[in-house]
Design a protein around this motif. Sequence first.
Motif, PDB file in Angstrom:
ATOM      1  N   LYS A 101      17.044 -14.308 -19.254  1.00  0.00           N
ATOM      2  CA  LYS A 101      16.532 -13.337 -18.293  1.00  0.00           C
ATOM      3  C   LYS A 101      17.663 -12.466 -17.747  1.00  0.00           C
ATOM      4  O   LYS A 101      18.725 -12.963 -17.378  1.00  0.00           O
ATOM      5  CB  LYS A 101      15.835 -14.043 -17.117  1.00  0.00           C
ATOM      6  N   GLU A 102      17.421 -11.183 -17.663  1.00  0.00           N
ATOM      7  CA  GLU A 102      18.417 -10.259 -17.127  1.00  0.00           C
ATOM      8  C   GLU A 102      18.475 -10.373 -15.611  1.00  0.00           C
ATOM      9  O   GLU A 102      17.448 -10.499 -14.935  1.00  0.00           O
ATOM     10  CB  GLU A 102      18.076  -8.823 -17.512  1.00  0.00           C
ATOM     11  N   ASN A 116       9.876  -9.688 -15.493  1.00  0.00           N
ATOM     12  CA  ASN A 116      10.540 -10.882 -16.012  1.00  0.00           C
ATOM     13  C   ASN A 116      12.062 -10.827 -15.847  1.00  0.00           C
ATOM     14  O   ASN A 116      12.800 -11.260 -16.725  1.00  0.00           O
ATOM     15  CB  ASN A 116      10.168 -11.109 -17.477  1.00  0.00           C
ATOM     16  N   LYS A 117      12.516 -10.298 -14.735  1.00  0.00           N
ATOM     17  CA  LYS A 117      13.939 -10.248 -14.403  1.00  0.00           C
ATOM     18  C   LYS A 117      14.231 -11.233 -13.269  1.00  0.00           C
ATOM     19  O   LYS A 117      13.330 -11.765 -12.624  1.00  0.00           O
ATOM     20  CB  LYS A 117      14.356  -8.840 -13.956  1.00  0.00           C
ATOM     21  N   ILE A 118      15.504 -11.460 -13.046  1.00  0.00           N
ATOM     22  CA  ILE A 118      15.957 -12.185 -11.857  1.00  0.00           C
ATOM     23  C   ILE A 118      16.664 -11.179 -10.974  1.00  0.00           C
ATOM     24  O   ILE A 118      17.720 -10.654 -11.342  1.00  0.00           O
ATOM     25  CB  ILE A 118      16.914 -13.334 -12.214  1.00  0.00           C
ATOM     26  N   ILE A 119      16.076 -10.860  -9.842  1.00  0.00           N
ATOM     27  CA  ILE A 119      16.620  -9.837  -8.958  1.00  0.00           C
ATOM     28  C   ILE A 119      17.350 -10.517  -7.800  1.00  0.00           C
ATOM     29  O   ILE A 119      16.785 -11.369  -7.111  1.00  0.00           O
ATOM     30  CB  ILE A 119      15.507  -8.925  -8.419  1.00  0.00           C
ATOM     31  N   ILE A 120      18.611 -10.145  -7.621  1.00  0.00           N
ATOM     32  CA  ILE A 120      19.395 -10.652  -6.499  1.00  0.00           C
ATOM     33  C   ILE A 120      19.435  -9.566  -5.432  1.00  0.00           C
ATOM     34  O   ILE A 120      19.937  -8.467  -5.680  1.00  0.00           O
ATOM     35  CB  ILE A 120      20.810 -11.051  -6.942  1.00  0.00           C
ATOM     36  N   TYR A 121      18.878  -9.879  -4.275  1.00  0.00           N
ATOM     37  CA  TYR A 121      18.720  -8.894  -3.202  1.00  0.00           C
ATOM     38  C   TYR A 121      19.669  -9.245  -2.060  1.00  0.00           C
ATOM     39  O   TYR A 121      19.602 -10.339  -1.493  1.00  0.00           O
ATOM     40  CB  TYR A 121      17.271  -8.899  -2.709  1.00  0.00           C
ATOM     41  N   VAL A 122      20.563  -8.318  -1.746  1.00  0.00           N
ATOM     42  CA  VAL A 122      21.579  -8.534  -0.718  1.00  0.00           C
ATOM     43  C   VAL A 122      21.571  -7.353   0.247  1.00  0.00           C
ATOM     44  O   VAL A 122      21.564  -6.197  -0.195  1.00  0.00           O
ATOM     45  CB  VAL A 122      22.988  -8.661  -1.334  1.00  0.00           C
ATOM     46  N   ALA A 123      21.586  -7.636   1.549  1.00  0.00           N
ATOM     47  CA  ALA A 123      21.614  -6.535   2.519  1.00  0.00           C
ATOM     48  C   ALA A 123      22.098  -7.024   3.877  1.00  0.00           C
ATOM     49  O   ALA A 123      21.809  -8.149   4.284  1.00  0.00           O
ATOM     50  CB  ALA A 123      20.222  -5.916   2.667  1.00  0.00           C
ATOM     51  N   ASN A 132      23.231 -22.305  -8.852  1.00  0.00           N
ATOM     52  CA  ASN A 132      22.326 -23.462  -8.821  1.00  0.00           C
ATOM     53  C   ASN A 132      20.879 -23.018  -9.015  1.00  0.00           C
ATOM     54  O   ASN A 132      20.098 -23.706  -9.681  1.00  0.00           O
ATOM     55  CB  ASN A 132      22.472 -24.211  -7.502  1.00  0.00           C
ATOM     56  N   ILE A 133      20.523 -21.887  -8.431  1.00  0.00           N
ATOM     57  CA  ILE A 133      19.160 -21.364  -8.602  1.00  0.00           C
ATOM     58  C   ILE A 133      18.971 -20.844 -10.029  1.00  0.00           C
ATOM     59  O   ILE A 133      17.917 -21.040 -10.650  1.00  0.00           O
ATOM     60  CB  ILE A 133      18.886 -20.243  -7.570  1.00  0.00           C
ATOM     61  N   LEU A 134      20.004 -20.191 -10.573  1.00  0.00           N
ATOM     62  CA  LEU A 134      19.910 -19.660 -11.940  1.00  0.00           C
ATOM     63  C   LEU A 134      19.668 -20.774 -12.962  1.00  0.00           C
ATOM     64  O   LEU A 134      18.968 -20.572 -13.951  1.00  0.00           O
ATOM     65  CB  LEU A 134      21.174 -18.890 -12.298  1.00  0.00           C
ATOM     66  N   LYS A 135      20.258 -21.946 -12.741  1.00  0.00           N
ATOM     67  CA  LYS A 135      20.019 -23.064 -13.661  1.00  0.00           C
ATOM     68  C   LYS A 135      18.542 -23.412 -13.712  1.00  0.00           C
ATOM     69  O   LYS A 135      17.992 -23.687 -14.797  1.00  0.00           O
ATOM     70  CB  LYS A 135      20.823 -24.280 -13.188  1.00  0.00           C
ATOM     71  N   ILE A 136      17.889 -23.381 -12.559  1.00  0.00           N
ATOM     72  CA  ILE A 136      16.455 -23.668 -12.517  1.00  0.00           C
ATOM     73  C   ILE A 136      15.663 -22.588 -13.248  1.00  0.00           C
ATOM     74  O   ILE A 136      14.792 -22.883 -14.067  1.00  0.00           O
ATOM     75  CB  ILE A 136      15.969 -23.783 -11.052  1.00  0.00           C
ATOM     76  N   LEU A 137      15.994 -21.326 -12.968  1.00  0.00           N
ATOM     77  CA  LEU A 137      15.232 -20.220 -13.540  1.00  0.00           C
ATOM     78  C   LEU A 137      15.477 -20.069 -15.034  1.00  0.00           C
ATOM     79  O   LEU A 137      14.570 -19.709 -15.791  1.00  0.00           O
ATOM     80  CB  LEU A 137      15.587 -18.918 -12.817  1.00  0.00           C
ATOM     81  N   ASN A 138      16.685 -20.354 -15.487  1.00  0.00           N
ATOM     82  CA  ASN A 138      16.975 -20.248 -16.924  1.00  0.00           C
ATOM     83  C   ASN A 138      16.267 -21.342 -17.729  1.00  0.00           C
ATOM     84  O   ASN A 138      16.047 -21.191 -18.936  1.00  0.00           O
ATOM     85  CB  ASN A 138      18.475 -20.320 -17.178  1.00  0.00           C
ATOM     86  N   ASP A 179      25.855 -16.654 -18.557  1.00  0.00           N
ATOM     87  CA  ASP A 179      24.676 -17.075 -19.308  1.00  0.00           C
ATOM     88  C   ASP A 179      23.531 -16.079 -19.262  1.00  0.00           C
ATOM     89  O   ASP A 179      22.488 -16.323 -19.881  1.00  0.00           O
ATOM     90  CB  ASP A 179      24.175 -18.428 -18.781  1.00  0.00           C
ATOM     91  N   ASN A 180      23.706 -14.981 -18.516  1.00  0.00           N
ATOM     92  CA  ASN A 180      22.632 -13.990 -18.394  1.00  0.00           C
ATOM     93  C   ASN A 180      23.195 -12.581 -18.493  1.00  0.00           C
ATOM     94  O   ASN A 180      24.317 -12.328 -18.045  1.00  0.00           O
ATOM     95  CB  ASN A 180      21.922 -14.115 -17.036  1.00  0.00           C
ATOM     96  N   PRO A 181      22.413 -11.644 -19.038  1.00  0.00           N
ATOM     97  CA  PRO A 181      22.786 -10.230 -18.907  1.00  0.00           C
ATOM     98  C   PRO A 181      22.758  -9.832 -17.435  1.00  0.00           C
ATOM     99  O   PRO A 181      21.944 -10.341 -16.669  1.00  0.00           O
ATOM    100  CB  PRO A 181      21.692  -9.496 -19.695  1.00  0.00           C
ATOM    101  N   ILE A 182      23.641  -8.927 -17.047  1.00  0.00           N
ATOM    102  CA  ILE A 182      23.753  -8.517 -15.646  1.00  0.00           C
ATOM    103  C   ILE A 182      23.718  -6.997 -15.566  1.00  0.00           C
ATOM    104  O   ILE A 182      24.440  -6.311 -16.287  1.00  0.00           O
ATOM    105  CB  ILE A 182      25.057  -9.034 -15.014  1.00  0.00           C
ATOM    106  N   ARG A 183      22.890  -6.485 -14.660  1.00  0.00           N
ATOM    107  CA  ARG A 183      22.846  -5.034 -14.434  1.00  0.00           C
ATOM    108  C   ARG A 183      22.956  -4.780 -12.932  1.00  0.00           C
ATOM    109  O   ARG A 183      22.266  -5.410 -12.133  1.00  0.00           O
ATOM    110  CB  ARG A 183      21.551  -4.440 -14.984  1.00  0.00           C
TER     111      ARG A 183
END
Length: 217
Positions: A8-9, A70-77, A209-215, A31-35
């Motif tokens: 998942k990207e 079907n992406k993993i979005i990291i939201y920071v603010a 740790n969260i990415l391991k679950i989602l991957n 382990d994942n593509p990053i944009r």
Amino acid sequence: LNNDLDTKEIIFLGDSHSRMLLMPFADKVKDNPIRFLTGDSCIYFTNIVIPDCKRSDKEILKNSVLKLENKIIIYVADLQDKLDNSKLDILNNVPITIKDLSKNNYVIVVKQIPPFPTNVGNRIIKNDNLIEVKYSSNEWGENDNKIKLDDMYQKLENDRVFFVDTFDIFCEEIQQGYCVGSDLNNIYIYDDNHPSDVGGKLIINKIKNILKILNNN
């Protein structure tokens, strides 16, 4: 980055805090593509475009983000100092944004990074004998703005939204009972609330740790 992978990207969305995490994130996550889509001075919203942001393509960006699937979005603010801004309407527009993003994606929300009453890096530079910069965790834990944000985060919870609690990281785990900007060995916050590379890596360890679950999902 890592465009040859079929996992998942990961999409970074956010203000300048997301920009501060990108380089240490790229170093630690292979382990994942990053944009990286945003990182200017403005909070990212799906439902409104802030006209005075530095990017000129916000409307185009908003439309393209809403098409993500079907992406993993990291939201920071950084939200805590903008809660009284009626134009932003944080407590309404952030939940709308997270709900929109999580319809077809997983979302990892990095909760508000604890603010410091001083510029941590400047204090260290100007005071040769200063060993650490810290304040009582109760001071931030009982702050009205944090309480409002925690209530907002709680209402966002669903099985497609995950949270990284930066209060635990900076105000409990480094030294229990204190929000720590720097200690004898490291600077964790380089100004008043942007993480340094070291502080960023502490956040990224939680994200991993969260990415391991989602991957494995």
